[in-house]
Design a protein around this motif. Sequence first.
Motif, PDB file in Angstrom:
ATOM      1  N   PRO A  24      37.133-103.359  42.636  1.00  0.00           N
ATOM      2  CA  PRO A  24      38.601-103.657  42.588  1.00  0.00           C
ATOM      3  C   PRO A  24      39.131-104.590  41.804  1.00  0.00           C
ATOM      4  CG  PRO A  24      37.225-104.484  44.488  1.00  0.00           C
ATOM      5  CD  PRO A  24      36.175-103.803  43.669  1.00  0.00           C
ATOM      6  N   ALA A  25      38.187-105.468  41.108  1.00  0.00           N
ATOM      7  CA  ALA A  25      38.926-106.574  40.213  1.00  0.00           C
ATOM      8  C   ALA A  25      38.833-105.849  38.858  1.00  0.00           C
ATOM      9  CB  ALA A  25      37.855-107.717  40.142  1.00  0.00           C
ATOM     10  N   GLY A  26      38.554-104.756  38.607  1.00  0.00           N
ATOM     11  CA  GLY A  26      38.562-104.151  37.192  1.00  0.00           C
ATOM     12  C   GLY A  26      37.635-104.646  36.172  1.00  0.00           C
ATOM     13  N   PRO A  27      37.583-104.208  34.971  1.00  0.00           N
ATOM     14  CA  PRO A  27      36.608-104.923  33.832  1.00  0.00           C
ATOM     15  C   PRO A  27      36.777-106.282  33.686  1.00  0.00           C
ATOM     16  CG  PRO A  27      38.366-103.558  32.886  1.00  0.00           C
ATOM     17  CD  PRO A  27      38.587-103.320  34.317  1.00  0.00           C
ATOM     18  N   ALA A  28      35.809-106.884  32.906  1.00  0.00           N
ATOM     19  CA  ALA A  28      36.164-108.403  32.462  1.00  0.00           C
ATOM     20  C   ALA A  28      37.400-108.177  31.269  1.00  0.00           C
ATOM     21  CB  ALA A  28      34.698-108.795  31.609  1.00  0.00           C
ATOM     22  N   ALA A  29      37.721-109.722  31.498  1.00  0.00           N
ATOM     23  CA  ALA A  29      38.972-109.928  30.713  1.00  0.00           C
ATOM     24  C   ALA A  29      38.791-111.053  29.599  1.00  0.00           C
ATOM     25  CB  ALA A  29      40.268-109.934  31.479  1.00  0.00           C
TER      26      ALA A  29
END
Length: 688
Positions: free
Chosen positions: A437-442
């Motif tokens: 749910p947090a998505g890929p790393a940024a």
Amino acid sequence: MSDPSAQPWHTALATPPRDDTDPLVAARNGFFRGAAADADVRGTAARMPFSGELTVLLEAEYGRSSAVPSWQADVLSREDTAVASLRRACRLAVPLTPEALLAHRRHGPRLAAVLTEMWPDTVRRHGEQYAEETLRHLLLRGVPDAAHNAFLLDCAESAGLRPLSAAEAAQHASCPDRNARHAVWRYLHTLPDGSTHLPGAGAAVDPYERLLLQPPTLAGQGGWPATGIVVAQTMLQGELDTPGQGQSGGLSVLLGGLGDRLALSAGIGCVLTVVTAGHEGLERDPHLLRERRPGHWVLRLPIDAPASPQPHEWLAHRAALAWWATHLLGTLPRPVDLVHVRYGDDGSLALARAADRSGARLVFTATPDPHRNLARKHAEAGPDDAERAEALRDDLHRVFCADRLVDRADALVGIPGRPGTRDLLRYFPALGTRYGPAGPAAPPEGIAPYVPAEQEASLRQAMLEELFADGDRCDALAPDDRALPLLLCVGRLHPVKQQDLLVRTWLATELWRTTTLVVVGGGTDRPTPHEERMRATLGLLLAGQGAAARRLALVPAMSNDGIRRLERALADTANGVPAWYVCPSAKEEFGIAVLEAMEAGLPAAGPCRGGVPHYLQDGVNGILLDTGSATDLARGLHRLVSVPEERRRRMGHAARATVTERYSVAKMAEALRAEYLAATGEEKEGGS
């Protein structure tokens, strides 16, 4: 790379977030969940004033049925129907025979791009011999057509197939159609005896053709370490060392500093920044590889155009770019281990193909662009506008390109922003299953430290003296106006940067009576169409505005060191210029130029859309602007100039602290280093 035998995205997705206002989101969520999107799209269109054409195109591409209802027939062209059908087949990994796939080759460039994406899987599924025989049949027995034969030869070259002998292909090596003969030359280079059938160097009519007839070998360059991974980062638009000119913007500054720093990181052998060079650049400098800093090299891929193509033009250059990238990466002193691409377009897909053929891992920076503004952008345009119709199809094509890069990448990263990369999940439903749910790393973005020159103080004073030399000059201000609040705007001259909106608003609100405005950007030697149009627009705005024009300086693009020196000179309170940095862009994915101004100590005003709110706190270290209209921008500018001087200075100090503490290129390099080592399986070696 992604396993071609893996399940299609839509069969294994968690339920993505709902969106009841955006038909693109509704269509994509329905499609990737494996449910019918028709009801979602139509229901959304009924609630919102979206273009009926957009609704039809979305239903054709993402709807449950591939059949075209009769009521859509007058909206969809034959190419629209074929493009939508094949994009759906590509996303679902539907196997097509070589004949079935290539039967569509005559429908247009966007369809050719889909065929190019599907071709490798078709060859894998049906075998090289079958594919090669199909190509030979079409080349020898089909209707003679130089453009379509060029496409077939590019298909052959991309898969290592040899449907024609060197002698057979050489019959077309002097074809008057430039693109067709280039395709023949590229194909001949892949055959054992092909080079003997190429025309002599005298047949070349420009630097590009000279290089294509005799492609250089890059092996033997000194300074390449024996250990550590080799990372290639791509910047296919603009030039690395000319920010603010043409298509060169903040990304050139970012990748220059990032590559310099990464090259010094543990586990990284060297960094290769991949750029492009058109005819003009090749004429000035034919060398394709140079060392920018120790361990940081710049590789120039030749492009058959005067300069770097515009984003929508990559379709026409994709096959050649993939060929050049594959060839040149293959002749380096060491093989490339990882390729990082940053735009969802055909140029990045060409580099992804080269990475695949070279055995390199692929990293893609995914952004919700053009997704997040696509529906509203095209809803507000007139239905009979042919240019708008073309732009709509270009945007949907970019959405497809981004999907393909997401599917093919070994690792994805996002751009930091609010609410992090979770926003990507609305536009790329597959990422929820892949990354949670947090998505890929940024990884954090950052800027390189400024290195003062030996005579820094005198250079800063000279810059200010030049800037305030003469109000009658278009690139300078009057000495008497030095004490007025100054608004500084830096960036390439482009519609998305909205320098025209800033100048129009500054004039209309009569802020020119109490402030000065300095706009820096744009090349002068070889202006692009965007630069020419922006300068012409600014000229019309200033026509007859004698007193206001004296308080506006239009300064050509400077070097990055020059910009940062000017910003420091303006931020120095001893110089008596109360200055703000103003970014009027419609949006900024992150805003490197804004960060650089803040790091110099200038309080900044930037757009509330995009990545700037991630670090610019309204009223603390700057001002957030609504740049959606002249009225909104006027409101923000009036608020800005009403800030008391002491508070303006405190904002400048806070701005500098924000960047110093959180946005260094060293932190960005370290975060990406970890991603790269993980993607290549070198974590232990890199951390030792």
